[in-house]
Design a protein around this motif. Sequence first.
Motif: not given
Length: 475
Positions: A331-343
């Motif tokens: 789960r924590y890796k999917t949060v990191l992926i979304d964080g990059v897209l968000m930026i």
Amino acid sequence: MSVEQSEADRAWAIELHGIDPIKDEERHGSPFEVFWIWFAGNIGILGVVYGGILAGAGLNLWQSIFVALVASGVSFALVGILSIAGVRGGAPMLTLSRVAFGPRGNIFPTLISWISLVGWETVIVVTAAYALLGLFHLAGLPTNAFWTIVSLIVVAVLVVFFGLLGHATLVWIQQAATWLFGILTLVIVVFLIGQTDWAKIIAAPPGPWDSGVLATLSIVAAGTGIGWVNAGADYTRYLPRNSSSRAIVGWTVIGGTLPLFVLMIVGVLLSSRVANLASAANPIAVIGSALPGWMAVPYLLTAVGGLVVAADLDIYSSGLNLLSMGIKLERYKTVLIDGVLMILGAIYVMLIAQEFLGPFESFLQLLADGLTAWAAVFLVDMLRRKHYDPVGLADTGPESRYFYHSGFNWAGLLSWLIGLLAGLAFTASPFFNGPFAVGIFASSSLGFLIGFIVSAGLYAVLMPFASPFKQKAIE
């Protein structure tokens, strides 16, 4: 809380569960938790911008009160009702959605849900970054591209950090934020009300009902509760099975509606002196200009904090959506992926597009068509279902009781697609106009309501014929 509960869902530790259903012995908490979740999630300064939209549409004070209360209250009632499924099934919302669409058919609405959540993350982070950029400016730093990117990264790191830790930390953060930023926001609201031109507000004539009241009802509903319908169960899945459904709905409505209503009315009052509130490229700076200079720092800190605690809910749920689509990651890796897209999305909005309201309105309206059509199918399915099978939810293979035909529940998928197309056909937005978006629909953008009705009605008819194993699947 038992040892198992504290290990699986402990504040300030990474949550151990992904989308797997929560066992009864690991469940804890009470329905009042959802009050903290939705109050803090909606205390951000964007509510004032919604008020500016109401005033910009020509609504007077009484019409604005009506729209602010009805749009947010009704839309959050839908969030609360759908959240009941989290208690019944112990799984995130878009994992529970497999029951209505099949594990493969569910990929399509989950993709729309994920795009919506990542888009909301971007909108909120952009707004928070503008506020932080304002703090940098007060410190004597230039508001150039470099410091814009720095502000984005600082905000994004905070959002991603809380999202990484997970459910228990989010509940803790939302409760603390409700008190801290709620009190600070109340102080700011008092000063903003003091800037009101009351003579102008009282003398304002009523605005048009089609291009004014109905149009803003759809925009505000899409931007408040409708934007959260795909996340409600994410924050109720840990609650014990005997949790009161009425309490879940009630605290969801109160928590989501109360801060939004107050902030929207403040936006209406503030618009009596600040003419460009709704159309401003940087609404945070416009709102701040109406405050005394000595309040600039606490105002900007409140704006950043209030928005961060809204975005952390989005990034948590968007990560769960990726898992529900079948992405094989922690789960924590999917949060990191979304964080990059968000930026990346935020950089585009702030440095390239440099325009706020047009894309914002179009984004809300178009995604609302997909989300409300999905919510209609999910709601009809939930109301006719006795319980959710945790084994079937976790198993996406042919042996799952929810596999239907090759992993597709065609009744649910077709009902959603037809409702989505019906909604788009009646939708008017800055970037898209459906072929039937004429007359009242050209000015009201109520297409998502049409889509909801079509999907709900169609699935109510088709659900009994969903599968040759329908009795097994609907038990």
